[in-house]
Motif scaffolding. Structure first.
Motif, PDB file in Angstrom:
ATOM      1  N   ARG A 450       0.690  -1.262   0.012  1.00 26.41           N
ATOM      2  CA  ARG A 450       0.015   0.007   0.066  1.00 26.41           C
ATOM      3  C   ARG A 450       0.928   1.092   0.170  1.00 26.41           C
ATOM      4  O   ARG A 450       0.524   2.171  -0.752  1.00 26.41           O
ATOM      5  CB  ARG A 450      -1.034   0.056   1.221  1.00 26.41           C
ATOM      6  CG  ARG A 450      -1.992   1.009   1.054  1.00 26.41           C
ATOM      7  CD  ARG A 450      -3.097   1.071   2.192  1.00 26.41           C
ATOM      8  NE  ARG A 450      -3.849   0.031   2.008  1.00 26.41           N
ATOM      9  CZ  ARG A 450      -3.996  -1.175   2.482  1.00 26.41           C
ATOM     10  NH1 ARG A 450      -3.220  -1.393   3.225  1.00 26.41           N
ATOM     11  NH2 ARG A 450      -4.958  -2.173   2.031  1.00 26.41           N
ATOM     12  N   THR A 451       1.931   1.117   0.754  1.00 25.72           N
ATOM     13  CA  THR A 451       2.830   2.211   0.726  1.00 25.72           C
ATOM     14  C   THR A 451       3.674   2.619  -0.756  1.00 25.72           C
ATOM     15  O   THR A 451       3.590   3.716  -1.091  1.00 25.72           O
ATOM     16  CB  THR A 451       4.037   2.007   1.837  1.00 25.72           C
ATOM     17  OG1 THR A 451       3.591   1.958   3.009  1.00 25.72           O
ATOM     18  CG2 THR A 451       4.905   3.258   1.802  1.00 25.72           C
ATOM     19  N   ALA A 452       3.918   1.603  -1.333  1.00 23.19           N
ATOM     20  CA  ALA A 452       4.433   1.529  -2.595  1.00 23.19           C
ATOM     21  C   ALA A 452       3.594   2.169  -3.419  1.00 23.19           C
ATOM     22  O   ALA A 452       3.716   2.667  -4.374  1.00 23.19           O
ATOM     23  CB  ALA A 452       5.078   0.311  -3.025  1.00 23.19           C
ATOM     24  N   LEU A 453       2.247   1.713  -3.505  1.00 26.59           N
ATOM     25  CA  LEU A 453       1.265   2.181  -4.317  1.00 26.59           C
ATOM     26  C   LEU A 453       1.027   3.384  -4.142  1.00 26.59           C
ATOM     27  O   LEU A 453       0.621   4.323  -5.377  1.00 26.59           O
ATOM     28  CB  LEU A 453      -0.228   1.406  -4.023  1.00 26.59           C
ATOM     29  CG  LEU A 453      -1.254   1.598  -5.040  1.00 26.59           C
ATOM     30  CD1 LEU A 453      -1.023   1.513  -6.442  1.00 26.59           C
ATOM     31  CD2 LEU A 453      -2.457   0.667  -4.371  1.00 26.59           C
ATOM     32  N   GLN A 454       1.062   3.918  -3.114  1.00 27.09           N
ATOM     33  CA  GLN A 454       0.698   5.398  -2.656  1.00 27.09           C
ATOM     34  C   GLN A 454       1.789   6.273  -3.040  1.00 27.09           C
ATOM     35  O   GLN A 454       1.332   7.274  -3.529  1.00 27.09           O
ATOM     36  CB  GLN A 454       0.436   5.644  -1.227  1.00 27.09           C
ATOM     37  CG  GLN A 454      -0.703   5.132  -0.397  1.00 27.09           C
ATOM     38  CD  GLN A 454      -0.832   5.139   0.932  1.00 27.09           C
ATOM     39  OE1 GLN A 454       0.246   5.577   1.661  1.00 27.09           O
ATOM     40  NE2 GLN A 454      -1.901   4.941   1.704  1.00 27.09           N
ATOM     41  N   SER A 455       2.924   5.946  -3.270  1.00 24.34           N
ATOM     42  CA  SER A 455       4.152   6.437  -3.886  1.00 24.34           C
ATOM     43  C   SER A 455       3.943   6.399  -5.400  1.00 24.34           C
ATOM     44  O   SER A 455       4.082   7.689  -5.833  1.00 24.34           O
ATOM     45  CB  SER A 455       5.363   5.674  -3.592  1.00 24.34           C
ATOM     46  OG  SER A 455       6.447   6.426  -3.906  1.00 24.34           O
ATOM     47  N   ASP A 456       3.448   5.544  -5.739  1.00 26.77           N
ATOM     48  CA  ASP A 456       3.240   5.501  -7.385  1.00 26.77           C
ATOM     49  C   ASP A 456       1.954   6.333  -7.762  1.00 26.77           C
ATOM     50  O   ASP A 456       2.040   7.203  -8.857  1.00 26.77           O
ATOM     51  CB  ASP A 456       3.039   3.933  -8.144  1.00 26.77           C
ATOM     52  CG  ASP A 456       4.370   3.371  -8.331  1.00 26.77           C
ATOM     53  OD1 ASP A 456       5.301   4.123  -8.184  1.00 26.77           O
ATOM     54  OD2 ASP A 456       4.136   2.139  -8.561  1.00 26.77           O
ATOM     55  N   LEU A 515      -6.709  -7.637   0.974  1.00 29.03           N
ATOM     56  CA  LEU A 515      -5.868  -7.961  -0.477  1.00 29.03           C
ATOM     57  C   LEU A 515      -6.712  -7.522  -1.567  1.00 29.03           C
ATOM     58  O   LEU A 515      -6.150  -7.226  -2.694  1.00 29.03           O
ATOM     59  CB  LEU A 515      -5.384  -9.495  -0.390  1.00 29.03           C
ATOM     60  CG  LEU A 515      -4.774 -10.025  -1.688  1.00 29.03           C
ATOM     61  CD1 LEU A 515      -3.526  -9.385  -2.015  1.00 29.03           C
ATOM     62  CD2 LEU A 515      -4.719 -11.407  -1.459  1.00 29.03           C
ATOM     63  N   LEU A 516      -8.106  -7.980  -1.666  1.00 23.11           N
ATOM     64  CA  LEU A 516      -8.915  -7.444  -2.654  1.00 23.11           C
ATOM     65  C   LEU A 516      -9.147  -6.109  -2.975  1.00 23.11           C
ATOM     66  O   LEU A 516      -8.870  -5.484  -4.063  1.00 23.11           O
ATOM     67  CB  LEU A 516     -10.319  -8.247  -2.549  1.00 23.11           C
ATOM     68  CG  LEU A 516     -10.304  -9.979  -2.450  1.00 23.11           C
ATOM     69  CD1 LEU A 516     -11.699 -10.459  -2.185  1.00 23.11           C
ATOM     70  CD2 LEU A 516      -9.843 -10.461  -3.826  1.00 23.11           C
ATOM     71  N   THR A 517      -9.330  -5.530  -1.812  1.00 25.81           N
ATOM     72  CA  THR A 517      -9.258  -3.963  -1.721  1.00 25.81           C
ATOM     73  C   THR A 517      -8.018  -3.297  -2.471  1.00 25.81           C
ATOM     74  O   THR A 517      -8.034  -2.470  -3.271  1.00 25.81           O
ATOM     75  CB  THR A 517      -9.611  -3.319  -0.479  1.00 25.81           C
ATOM     76  OG1 THR A 517     -10.516  -4.211  -0.120  1.00 25.81           O
ATOM     77  CG2 THR A 517      -9.573  -2.006  -0.608  1.00 25.81           C
ATOM     78  N   LEU A 518      -6.655  -3.818  -2.058  1.00 26.46           N
ATOM     79  CA  LEU A 518      -5.635  -3.251  -2.678  1.00 26.46           C
ATOM     80  C   LEU A 518      -5.404  -3.707  -4.192  1.00 26.46           C
ATOM     81  O   LEU A 518      -4.914  -2.934  -4.868  1.00 26.46           O
ATOM     82  CB  LEU A 518      -4.345  -3.941  -1.746  1.00 26.46           C
ATOM     83  CG  LEU A 518      -3.087  -3.222  -2.070  1.00 26.46           C
ATOM     84  CD1 LEU A 518      -3.088  -1.723  -2.026  1.00 26.46           C
ATOM     85  CD2 LEU A 518      -2.083  -3.821  -1.018  1.00 26.46           C
ATOM     86  N   GLU A 521      -7.326  -1.085  -5.934  1.00 31.44           N
ATOM     87  CA  GLU A 521      -6.633   0.207  -5.988  1.00 31.44           C
ATOM     88  C   GLU A 521      -5.642   0.191  -6.757  1.00 31.44           C
ATOM     89  O   GLU A 521      -5.427   1.030  -7.721  1.00 31.44           O
ATOM     90  CB  GLU A 521      -6.290   0.430  -4.465  1.00 31.44           C
ATOM     91  CG  GLU A 521      -7.344   0.671  -3.523  1.00 31.44           C
ATOM     92  CD  GLU A 521      -6.888   0.914  -2.191  1.00 31.44           C
ATOM     93  OE1 GLU A 521      -5.493   0.728  -2.060  1.00 31.44           O
ATOM     94  OE2 GLU A 521      -7.416   1.326  -1.057  1.00 31.44           O
ATOM     95  N   CYS A 522      -4.916  -1.035  -6.813  1.00 33.23           N
ATOM     96  CA  CYS A 522      -3.808  -1.164  -7.786  1.00 33.23           C
ATOM     97  C   CYS A 522      -4.367  -0.954  -9.413  1.00 33.23           C
ATOM     98  O   CYS A 522      -3.742  -0.174 -10.064  1.00 33.23           O
ATOM     99  CB  CYS A 522      -3.092  -2.529  -7.774  1.00 33.23           C
ATOM    100  SG  CYS A 522      -1.868  -2.667  -6.265  1.00 33.23           S
ATOM    101  N   SER A 527      -4.538   1.845 -14.299  1.00 34.45           N
ATOM    102  CA  SER A 527      -5.308   1.959 -15.428  1.00 34.45           C
ATOM    103  C   SER A 527      -5.465   3.360 -15.762  1.00 34.45           C
ATOM    104  O   SER A 527      -5.844   3.682 -16.797  1.00 34.45           O
ATOM    105  CB  SER A 527      -6.990   1.454 -14.931  1.00 34.45           C
ATOM    106  OG  SER A 527      -7.435   2.412 -14.266  1.00 34.45           O
ATOM    107  N   GLN A 528      -5.051   4.621 -14.838  1.00 34.49           N
ATOM    108  CA  GLN A 528      -5.043   5.839 -15.243  1.00 34.49           C
ATOM    109  C   GLN A 528      -3.985   6.224 -15.961  1.00 34.49           C
ATOM    110  O   GLN A 528      -3.763   7.394 -16.535  1.00 34.49           O
ATOM    111  CB  GLN A 528      -5.032   6.707 -13.736  1.00 34.49           C
ATOM    112  CG  GLN A 528      -6.402   6.408 -12.928  1.00 34.49           C
ATOM    113  CD  GLN A 528      -6.261   7.120 -11.783  1.00 34.49           C
ATOM    114  OE1 GLN A 528      -5.401   8.067 -11.576  1.00 34.49           O
ATOM    115  NE2 GLN A 528      -7.239   7.077 -10.853  1.00 34.49           N
TER     116      GLN A 528
END
Length: 658
Positions: A450-456, A515-518, A521-522, A527-528
């Motif tokens: 989640r931290t890595a995703l927020q960074s991306d 896990l499913l939520t993350l 979110e990924c 996709s953006q």
């Protein structure tokens, strides 16, 4: 002496009829019947000698002497009757019986039989009926007594063969002294005490404390019968009412004592009329009292026993010990037979510890109590056999031992069941601990992802190229692997009815939801992006491939799925709607670049994998053969859909290459 003269024919007529068969003249008989040397007192003469004196008018007896002789004659009569009964109680063992003491011992056969019964030895005997044979048999008996160190004073074989009353009574009294009275032993005796003194001491000790009872001798002290009743009461208080004894007549007391003693196996050697006289015969009383001594319980030397005074106290103690131990055994048999064990490992371990404590501490203590009961029973056994104690059913040590055996069997069965159950719960506890650790590990992986995703996401907002997609995919795959093992572990805990399984299911369910939520979110974040590079697309497809190859598409148990909180009832495989992935051609749009189309295509493939995984999570295996066959057909359909998906995946890879 004057008795040596007189008419021979008259003397012959006075001889015993038993001598008729012998070839002896009358002068021998009269001579053999004369008093022994030194026997000069008139009352020491045989009765037939005194009669002869009267017949010849030569009576030397004055009134006082006649009174003394009457007393002597009465004592001889009582002794003869008492000794005859005493002999018969022993001859009964060899099925013999005498009627007249003086006559029936003359041939020596009954005398030898009596000695054989008393000693246990076998003696020789002459089988003839002549006087020689009679004398020989009597001599065999006398010689045997001499070999046993029995002192015989002025008793010859012809005295017994001729039926001499005085000497016959003397011989039997000597035998009684040696074989019965000499074996008497009593607490407090001294070495110089005679057998008579020891018997008198025993009588005093037994009757000590009884009101109105005094034991000073073996004559007048026994006349009123109270001493006899007191001795019996001491051993069997249930048979004698001492309050009645003090109010009854002498003969009533004597009759009561002799009757009760007879019930206890004591031969009736005396009769009330023999005792209710001015001075009862001492030898007869001693003989009867010695039979009481033999018949009543005595503590053997060197053995712990119970005195008559302590019987009631020890019996109450024994009953209480039996009662409490039996109740304890029955209670614990019920406890040990209980197989309802707690599912909580801590409670079960405490229960097992309690069992070990019971086995190692309580059981040895109760073993000691059981041994005490056995020892106390041995002390009371003679009183039980005597009839003083009536043993109720279930009060024998063997009865306790039987119940004890049931307890030991129940303990072994309990341990046999308890130990595997404890090992099973310990294993479940280890699995639960592993699930806890895996949850923490999975939560950490998701937190890093989640931290890595927020960074991306921030990079995308700033128009900067994202760089954590490979790391995120790695975290997700690791979390999926953790969840896969947790699903297996959770099912084991549920099947084993582990007490905290529901809590663990909720935690695992939350981890899966996270896990499913993350994942979603990924998908949303990536996709953006409109500028997916070839490497990025490759990493996304690689993540899907790893997910498939890792076997995450295998079914997760329906129990876990239902616990996750999905809406609605579980869907069977026959209701599954298998959607095919969209074809890339259907996603073509003139307004979209080729990379955008590829990204949308990959996103649809990811969505398809998630949909299939969710449906498989909700599936069931079936509970019988028909449903299993039905689910197998559904699974084949799923398998075909996955094979078709492989084609779509190849298209995605081709797009990556191009």
């Amino acid at each position: 002496m004057s008795s040596s003269s007189g008419n021979p024919s008259l003397l012959c007529s006075m001889s015993s009829s038993a001598d008729v068969s012998d070839d002896e003249d009358c002068s021998f008989k009269s001579g053999s019947a004369s008093p022994a040397p030194g026997d000069t007192l008139p009352w020491n003469l045989p009765r037939h000698e005194r009669s002869k004196r009267k017949i010849h008018g030569r009576s030397v007896l004055d009134p006082a002497e006649r009174a003394v002789l009457r007393i002597a004659d009465e004592r001889d009569r009582v002794q003869k009757k008492t000794f005859t009964k005493w002999i018969n109680q022993h001859l009964l063992k060899v099925r013999k019986h005498i009627n007249d003491l003086y006559e029936d011992l003359r041939d020596g056969h009954n005398l030898i039989s009596l000695l054989e019964v008393l000693s246990g030895d076998t003696l020789p005997r002459e089988r003839g009926r002549m006087r020689f044979h009679r004398l020989q048999n009597v001599q065999i008996a006398l010689d045997y007594l001499k070999r046993r160190q029995v002192k015989l004073v002025n008793i010859r074989n012809d005295d017994i063969t001729d039926g001499n009353p005085k000497l016959t009574l003397g011989l039997i009294w000597t035998i009684i002294l040696h074989f019965q009275i000499s074996e008497i032993h009593v607490t407090g005796e001294s070495e110089d005490m005679t057998a008579k003194e020891r018997l008198l001491l025993w009588s005093k000790q037994i009757t000590d404390g009884y009101v109105g009872v005094r034991c000073d001798n073996f004559t007048t002290s026994w006349r009123d019968g109270r001493l006899f009743n007191a001795i019996i009461h001491k051993y069997r208080p249930d048979l004698v009412d001492m309050s009645r004894v003090s109010a009854q007549t002498n003969r009533s007391n004597l009759e009561q004592a002799f009757s009760v003693a007879e019930q206890l196996g004591v031969a009736r050697l005396l009769d009330p009329e023999d005792m209710d006289v001015q001075s009862p015969d001492e030898k007869s009383v001693i003989t009867y009292v010695s039979t009481l001594y033999d018949a009543f319980p005595k503590v053997p030397d060197g053995v712990d026993g119970v005195s008559p005074n302590d019987v009631d106290i020890k019996w109450v103690e024994y009953q209480n010990m039996i009662k409490y131990l039996s109740q304890w055994i029955k209670h614990n048999v019920a406890v040990m037979s209980n197989r309802s064990f707690p599912n909580n490992p801590a409670e079960l371990k405490a229960l097992y510890t309690q069992y070990i404590q019971f086995k190692e501490h309580e059981i040895p203590q109760k073993e000691n109590e059981k041994t005490k009961i056995q020892n106390l029973y041995k002390m009371l056994e003679m009183w039980i056999e005597f009839g003083r104690i009536q043993l109720p059913p279930g009060h024998h040590p063997n009865d306790v031992e039987k119940e004890w055996g049931k307890l030991i069997v129940a303990m072994l069965e309990r341990e046999k069941s308890l130990r595997p159950e404890m090992e099973r719960l310990e294993m479940l506890q280890q699995i639960a601990n592993r699930v806890q650790r895996d949850c923490v590990n999975g939560e950490d992986k998701l937190a890093l992802a989640r931290t890595a995703l927020q960074s991306d996401a921030k990079r995308l907002e700033s128009g900067i190229q994202f760089m954590n997609e490979a790391e995120i995919a790695s975290y997700l795959v690791e979390c999926e692997n953790i969840l896969r093992q947790q699903v297996v572990d959770i099912q084991i805990l549920l099947d084993g009815k582990f007490p905290f399984a529901d809590q663990l299911v909720q935690r695992v369910s939350k981890l899966r939801d996270d896990l499913l939520t993350l994942r979603a979110e990924c998908s949303s974040v990536y996709s953006q992006s409109r500028t997916l590079s070839t490497e990025q697309t490759k990493m996304m497809i690689s993540g899907i491939t790893q997910s498939l190859n890792s076997g995450f598409s295998q079914s997760i148990n329906s129990s876990l799925t239902s616990s996750i909180g999905q809406p609605g009832s579980l869907m069977h495989l026959k209701h599954m709607q298998i959607r095919k992935p969209l074809l890339k051609s259907l996603l073509a749009d003139p307004n979209m670049t080729e990379e955008e189309v590829n990204m949308k295509y990959v996103q649809d493939l990811l969505n398809w994998v998630e949909e299939m995984q969710l449906q498989l999570d909700r599936s069931e295996w079936g509970s019988d053969l028909p449903t299993v066959e039905m689910h197998l057909e559904n699974h084949k359909g799923v398998h075909r859909a996955i094979e078709e998906f492989q084609m779509s995946l190849k298209d995605a890879k081709l797009s990556e290459v191009s």
